[in-house]
Design an enzyme around this catalytic site. Sequence first.
Site, PDB file in Angstrom:
ATOM      1  N   GLY A   1       0.838  -1.188   0.000  1.00  0.00           N
ATOM      2  CA  GLY A   1       0.000   0.000   0.000  1.00  0.00           C
ATOM      3  C   GLY A   1       0.874   1.239   0.000  1.00  0.00           C
TER       4      GLY A   1
ATOM      5  N   GLN B   1       2.726  10.020   1.608  1.00  0.00           N
ATOM      6  CA  GLN B   1       4.059   9.406   1.645  1.00  0.00           C
ATOM      7  C   GLN B   1       4.944   9.868   0.497  1.00  0.00           C
ATOM      8  OE1 GLN B   1       2.363   5.185   2.317  1.00  0.00           O
ATOM      9  NE2 GLN B   1       4.320   5.180   3.375  1.00  0.00           N
TER      10      GLN B   1
ATOM     11  N   CYS C   1       6.543   0.089   7.403  1.00  0.00           N
ATOM     12  CA  CYS C   1       6.038   1.225   6.641  1.00  0.00           C
ATOM     13  C   CYS C   1       7.178   1.795   5.806  1.00  0.00           C
ATOM     14  CB  CYS C   1       5.504   2.281   7.610  1.00  0.00           C
ATOM     15  SG  CYS C   1       4.916   3.770   6.791  1.00  0.00           S
ATOM     16  N   LEU C   2       6.894   2.117   4.556  1.00  0.00           N
ATOM     17  CA  LEU C   2       7.921   2.673   3.674  1.00  0.00           C
ATOM     18  C   LEU C   2       8.414   4.030   4.186  1.00  0.00           C
ATOM     19  CD1 LEU C   2       6.258   1.796   0.254  1.00  0.00           C
ATOM     20  CD2 LEU C   2       8.075   0.547   1.427  1.00  0.00           C
TER      21      LEU C   2
ATOM     22  N   HIS D   1      -3.902   0.802   7.942  1.00  0.00           N
ATOM     23  CA  HIS D   1      -2.580   1.457   7.904  1.00  0.00           C
ATOM     24  C   HIS D   1      -2.599   2.633   6.920  1.00  0.00           C
ATOM     25  CE1 HIS D   1       1.992   1.148   7.946  1.00  0.00           C
ATOM     26  NE2 HIS D   1       1.770   1.932   6.906  1.00  0.00           N
ATOM     27  N   GLU D   2      -3.148   2.404   5.726  1.00  0.00           N
ATOM     28  CA  GLU D   2      -3.127   3.464   4.699  1.00  0.00           C
ATOM     29  C   GLU D   2      -4.067   4.617   5.072  1.00  0.00           C
ATOM     30  OE1 GLU D   2      -0.751   3.395   2.733  1.00  0.00           O
ATOM     31  OE2 GLU D   2      -0.243   1.308   3.120  1.00  0.00           O
TER      32      GLU D   2
ATOM     33  N   HIS E   1      -2.522   6.912   7.438  1.00  0.00           N
ATOM     34  CA  HIS E   1      -1.630   7.881   6.775  1.00  0.00           C
ATOM     35  C   HIS E   1      -2.402   9.127   6.339  1.00  0.00           C
ATOM     36  CE1 HIS E   1       2.347   6.189   6.446  1.00  0.00           C
ATOM     37  NE2 HIS E   1       1.923   5.065   5.924  1.00  0.00           N
TER      38      HIS E   1
HETATM   39 ZN    ZN Z   1       2.913   3.294   5.865  1.00  0.00          ZN
END
Ligand code: ZN
Length: 183
Positions: free
Chosen positions: A41, A46, A102-103, A144-145, A148
């Site tokens: 995702g 991000q 997480c990226l 999670h997304e 964000h």
């Molecule tokens: Zn993330």
Amino acid sequence: MGHPILRQVAREFSFEEIVSPEIQDLIETMKATMQAASGVGLAAPQIGKPLQLAVIEDMDHRNLNAEQLAARDRHLVPFHVSINPRLYIDESTGNAEFFEGCLSVPEFVGVVPRAESVCVECLNERGEPVVIQAKGWYARILQHEIDHLNGILYIDKVQLPTLMTAENYSKFMQKSVKEIQTE
Ligand code: ZN
């Protein structure tokens, strides 16, 4: 992590914006960025865009065995976008605890409790309303997304004693979540 956009509530956007070439290009960029990073995702904040837009795809399960997939209730999720999402938690099904990363928080993972089952109302890439019923890992990705898009990172919800480097996770991942929590 540390970029102010990651801590803002992203703004919703209109049908006209969704179908514009700019947003359609952004969706393609986000898809390519997510796939290049082997993520499941990616949310627009991000990559520096404070918009209520996330892309999701969970199609590569090669590094998980059947037992791990079953424990995570993890199934294939084809690529799709979620725009202006509203998240509804199904309280009746409880929480699941698993490691996630997480990226935007590179090189770390930790255990995050997430609702087992959720419903998301959102728009797709054509601006059409969509209702997503999700459970297991897919429900985790959505939570999670959507976090964000509200300025929340998983480290806000992580069980701190379980936070570890991805390298040590690989080394010790044979252990169950319960074992690591009690060490
Ligand atoms: Zn993330």
